[in-house]
Design an enzyme around this catalytic site. Structure first.
Site, PDB file in Angstrom:
ATOM      1  N   SER A 172       0.844  -1.185   0.000  1.00 31.40           N
ATOM      2  CA  SER A 172       0.000   0.000   0.000  1.00 31.40           C
ATOM      3  C   SER A 172       0.882   1.238   0.000  1.00 31.40           C
ATOM      4  O   SER A 172       2.109   1.144  -0.046  1.00 31.40           O
ATOM      5  CB  SER A 172      -0.909  -0.001   1.237  1.00 31.40           C
ATOM      6  OG  SER A 172      -0.135   0.160   2.419  1.00 31.40           O
ATOM      7  N   LYS A 173       0.253   2.399   0.072  1.00 29.86           N
ATOM      8  CA  LYS A 173       0.979   3.674   0.019  1.00 29.86           C
ATOM      9  C   LYS A 173       2.029   3.788   1.119  1.00 29.86           C
ATOM     10  O   LYS A 173       3.039   4.471   0.944  1.00 29.86           O
ATOM     11  CB  LYS A 173      -0.011   4.840   0.149  1.00 29.86           C
ATOM     12  CG  LYS A 173      -0.840   5.084  -1.100  1.00 29.86           C
ATOM     13  CD  LYS A 173      -0.002   5.688  -2.206  1.00 29.86           C
ATOM     14  CE  LYS A 173      -0.847   6.041  -3.417  1.00 29.86           C
ATOM     15  NZ  LYS A 173      -0.025   6.514  -4.539  1.00 29.86           N
ATOM     16  N   ARG A 174       1.798   3.131   2.248  1.00 29.11           N
ATOM     17  CA  ARG A 174       2.769   3.251   3.342  1.00 29.11           C
ATOM     18  C   ARG A 174       4.110   2.613   2.994  1.00 29.11           C
ATOM     19  O   ARG A 174       5.123   2.864   3.645  1.00 29.11           O
ATOM     20  CB  ARG A 174       2.208   2.645   4.633  1.00 29.11           C
ATOM     21  CG  ARG A 174       2.071   1.138   4.640  1.00 29.11           C
ATOM     22  CD  ARG A 174       1.578   0.615   5.982  1.00 29.11           C
ATOM     23  NE  ARG A 174       1.462  -0.814   6.002  1.00 29.11           N
ATOM     24  CZ  ARG A 174       0.410  -1.494   5.546  1.00 29.11           C
ATOM     25  NH1 ARG A 174      -0.608  -0.842   5.021  1.00 29.11           N
ATOM     26  NH2 ARG A 174       0.373  -2.810   5.603  1.00 29.11           N
ATOM     27  N   GLY A 222       5.471   3.074   0.064  1.00 28.91           N
ATOM     28  CA  GLY A 222       6.050   3.887  -1.001  1.00 28.91           C
ATOM     29  C   GLY A 222       5.115   3.938  -2.191  1.00 28.91           C
ATOM     30  O   GLY A 222       3.921   3.650  -2.086  1.00 28.91           O
TER      31      GLY A 222
END
Length: 486
Positions: free
Chosen positions: A254-256, A258
């Protein structure tokens, strides 16, 4: 006669092209090229609420950037179109009508509340929730009653209650699902739009797809799709379900973790060949210890037999290392083209460039090449050529500047550079060597104060080449300005 080897990639245009989707597309593309088969791309846009043409364009643009060109499908054409699901509704309707006429499908008038109540009852009894077949044998009177209530029916497939749905997966080996756990499922929603599992079977069968390679999250869809293939009398393709891509913490990417979309990596100045190389290694294990492969080598060596069922872990450091290997192969002109957009974005340069300015910029970028793992790192690494370095406040650096002889060395070097002609790396090196010999100041005692004077740092890239790129005027001025700290 054997059918032509044919695979497909069928994304849903509901957002930016995810790195996981790119890996699925790549594996299909590699297998098709390895087998001298065909690679088809179609768009699954039956999720009307979330599908957008903008997302579709993003996907196509990203695939072209990666070099994953397709032989048939959206924009390219072919004899099996159209290649957008919302344009294929007549095909789905014809298949549904055949199933209804043959008694293999039926109308279901159950409401959402009734279905939820049935689900709760089954859970309470410790059963796996499946459809309770309430509408599977309705009388004409019951149907008329439901119609009079204004109910809009969905359509369900009649699924065998006994036996198994079995197949040999290219990645996971032999897989079986008990038919009793599938139940009669919806193939067309009450709004007339076919569900994914139905549309995908019609598409794959009518487009001659022989091998379906997709993410493991689709594994649970496979028994339903096999049931549809069997009901329609279609030949079942070979399935292969590749693992999920996880973040470094082994959780779904996920976005966490990168950037997750291909477009983000393009915008950060990664090279498409490097991204392709890295994605190929996410789940595929080549023979030997090699990790850098050209496209031709990937095509030659790639095989689904060496694709692991274990989850793949996305390692940004590994991607950066691979991208760096490709960056190092670029010519000065090629590297400059990668770096230029970031120099413009940082406000360091504006277009158009004079020939002299362009050559200087190429030299600057080439000078810092060993520090560029991807294009977006350019501004940080070249800022010393565009920004005046901040005031020196670090006590350790100030103490170096206040050392005995620092001022003498800096002043004499400034004067020597001011008189130097030609002003190039070799001349600067000879000038400084002569100065060290003349003053008797050598090693760190000579280099550190000069570097601090020029950059504000004690370490950095090659001193003589850097001074040549700074130019005479800037170098002399920096040296003289630094005397305030001595």
């Amino acid at each position: 006669m054997n059918k032509e080897f044919k695979v497909r990639f069928a994304p849903s245009p509901t957002g930016p092209f995810h790195i996981g989707g790119a890996r699925s597309a790549l594996f299909n593309w590699l297998v098709a090229r390895h087998q001298n088969g065909k690679f088809l791309v179609r768009i699954e846009d039956t999720d009307l609420a979330r599908s957008t043409r903008e997302s579709e364009e993003n996907i196509k643009k990203a695939m072209k950037w990666l070099g994953l060109y397709w032989d048939e499908g959206i924009d390219v054409g072919g004899e099996n179109g159209p290649y957008r699901q919302t344009e294929r509704l007549p095909l789905y309707n014809a298949a549904v009508q055949r199933l209804l006429e043959e008694g293999k499908a039926y109308y279901c008038y159950c409401s959402a509340d009734e279905l939820e109540e049935s689900r709760k009852e089954q859970l309470k009894e410790g059963k796996t929730p499946i459809y309770n077949n309430h509408c599977s044998h309705l009388t004409e009177k019951q149907i008329e009653q439901y119609k009079s209530e204004g109910r809009k029916p969905a359509i369900r497939l009649r699924v065998p209650k006994d036996g198994v749905f079995a197949f040999d997966d290219m990645v996971r080996g032999h897989v079986e699902f008990q038919a009793a756990g599938v139940g009669d499922f919806i193939i067309v929603k009450s709004d007339g739009i076919p569900v994914y599992n139905f549309a995908v079977v019609i598409d794959d069968a009518s487009m001659g797809i022989t091998h379906v390679i997709r993410a493991e999250e689709h594994l649970s869809n496979t028994p339903r799709q096999i049931a549809i293939y069997q009901a329609l009398g279609y030949e079942i393709p070979k399935f292969g379900h590749i693992s999920l891509i996880l973040g470094s913490d082994h959780k779904k990417m996920s976005k966490r973790h990168g950037a997750t979309s291909v477009d983000e990596y393009r915008k950060m100045g990664y090279l498409p060949d490097a991204v392709v190389n890295y994605l190929a290694l996410l789940g595929w294990s080549p023979k030997g210890e090699r990790e850098i492969f050209s496209r031709e080598e990937l095509i030659s060596e790639f095989s689904m037999k060496r694709v692991s069922a274990n989850d793949a872990v996305f390692d940004i450091e590994k991607l950066n290392w691979i991208n760096f290997q490709y960056m190092k192969k670029l010519s000065p002109d090629e590297l400059f083209q990668v770096a230029l957009p970031f120099l413009v974005e940082a406000g360091y340069v504006s277009l158009p460039l004079s020939l002299e300015k362009e050559q200087w910029l190429k030299d600057v970028v080439w000078f810092v090449r060993d520090h560029l793992y991807y294009g977006a790192q350019t501004p940080e690494n070249v800022k010393i050529f565009f920004e005046t370095h901040p005031k020196i406040t670090d006590e350790e650096k100030i103490s170096i500047m206040k050392q005995e002889n620092s001022a003498v060395l800096i002043r004499q070097f400034a004067d020597a550079l001011d008189a130097l002609d030609p002003f190039d790396e070799d001349s600067i090196k000879k000038c400084f060597s002569f100065l060290m010999k003349k003053t008797g100041i050598k090693g760190k005692a000579a280099f550190e104060p000069i570097r601090i004077a020029l950059t504000g740092e004690t370490h950095g890239p090659g001193l003589y080449a850097m001074i040549a790129l700074f130019g005479k005027k800037k170098s002399v001025q920096l040296l003289k300005d630094s005397l305030q700290y001595c």
